[in-house]
Scaffold this motif. Sequence first.
Motif, short mmCIF file in Angstrom:
data_model
loop_
_atom_site.label_atom_id
_atom_site.label_comp_id
_atom_site.label_asym_id
_atom_site.label_seq_id
_atom_site.Cartn_x
_atom_site.Cartn_y
_atom_site.Cartn_z
N SER A 88 0.83 -1.05 -0.05
CA SER A 88 0.10 0.14 -0.01
C SER A 88 0.83 1.23 -0.09
O SER A 88 0.43 2.30 -0.54
CB SER A 88 -0.93 -0.04 1.30
N MET A 89 2.12 1.19 0.79
CA MET A 89 2.85 2.26 0.63
C MET A 89 3.73 2.57 -0.67
O MET A 89 4.05 3.40 -0.91
CB MET A 89 3.80 2.31 1.87
N GLU A 90 3.94 1.42 -1.28
CA GLU A 90 4.73 1.33 -2.53
C GLU A 90 3.88 2.22 -3.69
O GLU A 90 4.38 2.97 -4.28
CB GLU A 90 4.70 0.03 -3.05
N ALA A 91 2.52 1.94 -3.41
CA ALA A 91 1.69 2.78 -4.56
C ALA A 91 1.67 4.11 -4.38
O ALA A 91 1.83 5.16 -5.13
CB ALA A 91 0.14 2.35 -4.39
N LYS A 92 1.58 4.70 -2.86
CA LYS A 92 1.73 5.95 -2.64
C LYS A 92 3.17 6.72 -3.01
O LYS A 92 3.10 7.70 -3.52
CB LYS A 92 1.78 6.27 -0.99
N LEU A 93 4.16 5.74 -2.50
CA LEU A 93 5.42 6.32 -3.03
C LEU A 93 5.85 6.55 -4.48
O LEU A 93 6.27 7.62 -5.05
CB LEU A 93 6.69 5.26 -2.50
N HIS A 94 5.09 5.69 -5.24
CA HIS A 94 5.22 5.63 -6.88
C HIS A 94 4.50 7.00 -7.35
O HIS A 94 5.09 7.75 -7.98
CB HIS A 94 4.48 4.28 -7.39
N LYS A 95 3.27 7.36 -6.63
CA LYS A 95 2.59 8.39 -7.02
C LYS A 95 3.41 9.63 -6.63
O LYS A 95 3.52 10.67 -7.46
CB LYS A 95 1.22 8.33 -6.22
N VAL A 96 4.10 9.71 -5.48
CA VAL A 96 4.65 10.97 -4.88
C VAL A 96 5.97 11.20 -5.87
O VAL A 96 6.20 12.20 -6.58
CB VAL A 96 5.44 10.88 -3.58
N ILE A 97 6.71 10.19 -6.26
CA ILE A 97 7.84 10.24 -7.27
C ILE A 97 7.36 10.78 -8.49
O ILE A 97 7.98 11.59 -9.24
CB ILE A 97 8.44 8.99 -7.05
N LYS A 308 0.83 23.31 6.34
CA LYS A 308 -0.58 23.76 6.43
C LYS A 308 -1.26 22.27 6.77
O LYS A 308 -2.28 22.47 7.51
CB LYS A 308 -0.94 24.14 5.14
N LEU A 309 -1.04 21.32 6.09
CA LEU A 309 -1.62 19.99 6.60
C LEU A 309 -1.31 19.54 7.66
O LEU A 309 -2.02 18.67 8.31
CB LEU A 309 -1.48 18.89 5.21
N LEU A 310 0.09 19.66 8.17
CA LEU A 310 0.48 19.02 9.26
C LEU A 310 -0.28 19.99 10.60
O LEU A 310 -0.57 19.12 11.69
CB LEU A 310 2.03 19.21 9.67
N LYS A 311 -0.50 21.17 10.20
CA LYS A 311 -1.12 21.87 11.15
C LYS A 311 -2.87 21.66 11.24
O LYS A 311 -3.40 21.57 12.32
CB LYS A 311 -1.16 23.38 10.54
N ASN A 312 -3.22 21.29 10.09
CA ASN A 312 -4.63 20.52 10.34
C ASN A 312 -4.77 19.02 11.05
O ASN A 312 -5.78 18.82 11.39
CB ASN A 312 -5.04 20.38 8.93
N ASP A 313 -3.66 18.60 11.13
CA ASP A 313 -3.72 17.27 11.74
C ASP A 313 -2.49 17.09 12.78
O ASP A 313 -1.39 16.14 12.54
CB ASP A 313 -3.49 15.94 10.74
N PRO A 314 -2.53 17.96 13.62
CA PRO A 314 -1.17 17.60 14.69
C PRO A 314 -1.22 16.49 15.82
O PRO A 314 -0.30 15.92 15.76
CB PRO A 314 -1.43 19.01 15.67
N LYS A 315 -2.44 15.93 15.77
CA LYS A 315 -2.44 14.58 16.27
C LYS A 315 -1.87 13.62 15.55
O LYS A 315 -1.04 12.97 16.04
CB LYS A 315 -4.14 14.33 16.80
N GLY A 316 -2.30 13.45 14.39
CA GLY A 316 -1.72 12.69 13.30
C GLY A 316 -0.08 12.55 13.31
O GLY A 316 0.60 11.59 13.47
N TYR A 317 0.41 13.94 13.40
CA TYR A 317 1.61 14.24 13.32
C TYR A 317 2.33 13.58 14.63
O TYR A 317 3.41 13.15 14.32
CB TYR A 317 1.94 15.66 13.37
N ASP A 336 4.81 6.73 6.38
CA ASP A 336 3.37 6.58 5.62
C ASP A 336 2.55 7.80 6.04
O ASP A 336 1.91 7.98 5.10
CB ASP A 336 2.70 5.29 6.33
N PHE A 337 2.75 8.08 6.99
CA PHE A 337 1.88 9.46 7.49
C PHE A 337 2.52 10.75 6.63
O PHE A 337 1.58 11.45 5.95
CB PHE A 337 2.07 9.90 8.76
N GLN A 338 3.77 10.74 6.45
CA GLN A 338 4.24 12.00 5.64
C GLN A 338 3.87 11.63 4.03
O GLN A 338 3.60 12.85 3.43
CB GLN A 338 5.84 12.02 5.80
N LEU A 339 3.97 10.61 3.66
CA LEU A 339 3.46 10.06 2.35
C LEU A 339 2.03 10.96 2.02
O LEU A 339 2.00 11.42 1.08
CB LEU A 339 3.58 8.96 1.84
N ASP A 340 1.25 10.50 3.03
CA ASP A 340 -0.09 10.91 2.90
C ASP A 340 -0.28 12.47 2.88
O ASP A 340 -1.13 13.13 2.15
CB ASP A 340 -1.06 10.32 4.03
N ILE A 341 0.52 13.08 3.78
CA ILE A 341 0.54 14.58 3.87
C ILE A 341 1.32 14.92 2.54
O ILE A 341 0.74 15.99 2.03
CB ILE A 341 1.54 15.01 5.00
#
Length: 452
Positions: A88-97, A308-317, A336-341
Amino acid sequence: MAKPIVERAPKFSMKDFDFQKVEDIFHDYAEVDDKGRYLHWSVLKWRLPQNDAKRIWSLIKFKRTMQVKYLHITDDNEELFYYCIPHSMEAKLHKVIQIAGGSIASVAGNVASDNIQKKFLVSSLMMEEAITSAQLEGASTTREVAKKMLEDEREPIDEDERMIINNFLLLKHAEKMKNENLTLDLILDFHRIATLHTTENNVVPGEFRKNNDIHVRDYQGEVAHQPPCYKKIEERLFDLCEFANSDHSGAEEASPFIPPVIKAIILHFMIGFEHPFRDGNGRTARAIFYWFMLKHEYDLFKYVSISKLLKNDPKGYGLSYLYTEKDNNDLTYFIDFQLDIILAAFDELQDYLKVKTDEFYQVVELLDDSRFSGLNFVQKDIIKKATKEPGRIFTVKEVSNSYAISDNTARKNLNALVTEKLIYSLKDGRSTNYISSNNLIQRLSAKKIRKV
């Protein structure tokens, strides 16, 4: 004492793993759940049969361990950090790159068709990141006031505004230093810029902390993280610099491949983990993340605001840090969290560019008159802002900073609009202010009606 937010995961060791004890459920559980989530023990245990939770966790950890990549970075107990990349993280990483490796044009379409427009976008979005990064650290200044301060180069009136100016200068410095190696001096330089003229936690700009009275607390007020001893800071950060500067392209067998995006995220985490300063650790960590991405020619990150997104989810961070620390240094949670961000930041960038493009072409349509056909991008964009904020005051310095042009060019653009009677000029001592009309849209619309 309050119950910890994150329970420490049961210890796992390959040598203690008994395949026969989990053979009957081996194919029922994977390293991620059926939604592709890489869950920590404290979350996962409630989703498992309570009488069998630890046995299943042992199987899940076994499958994760089979994919592990260990790093030459340790915690203060000499335990290695590591990560894995589940499917699942491979797919996110591919999209980010894939996205990050492209250009602003691939995201923005024709909104950035010339060099001035690109410079404008960089400057504008860098301001957004500087503001939200400061707000993430507690600055209370509004975005509108902060952006106007940066555009006008106004002196800050309090520490909150000072943090924002520092962050803006920090991001510009990170871009400037992208061809340099990471050193202790560069880390100290980043921190000095981030905290100059601030006093929070008795911070000394560009200086490591001198004791161990700094710790990270959770929202319950409990100590969530105690950084390594201050006496080890230089030694540990020197090792981190070696990691940052090492070749992880896969060309050398001794240094296995680590995707630059993953490596940048790890550097971000480690500055937060080491907490080498009394204050400003988060801002320094995020600057190093940007520096590393730009160093590896992911230029799209000049336009992306993660704060901006980290500010919106300080708990997840915060939890992504805790999950790593409370599962034997497994960095996968934080990565994984940072890839989502990052992916969410790309989506926000596209939305931002679409809005700006639509706004720009609405004004272009209003200016679709032979009399105004010679207006350039800067002039049209100033009119766009003027139609949105009747009575707004423009200055030469603001226009110069916003569009990365000289003061003289900015003045010429503004005076051209005065000549066309689209804005007004007003002397203020030795300087000149330029003011948008209260009925600019009506005036432009009327011209179009008369033309028809």
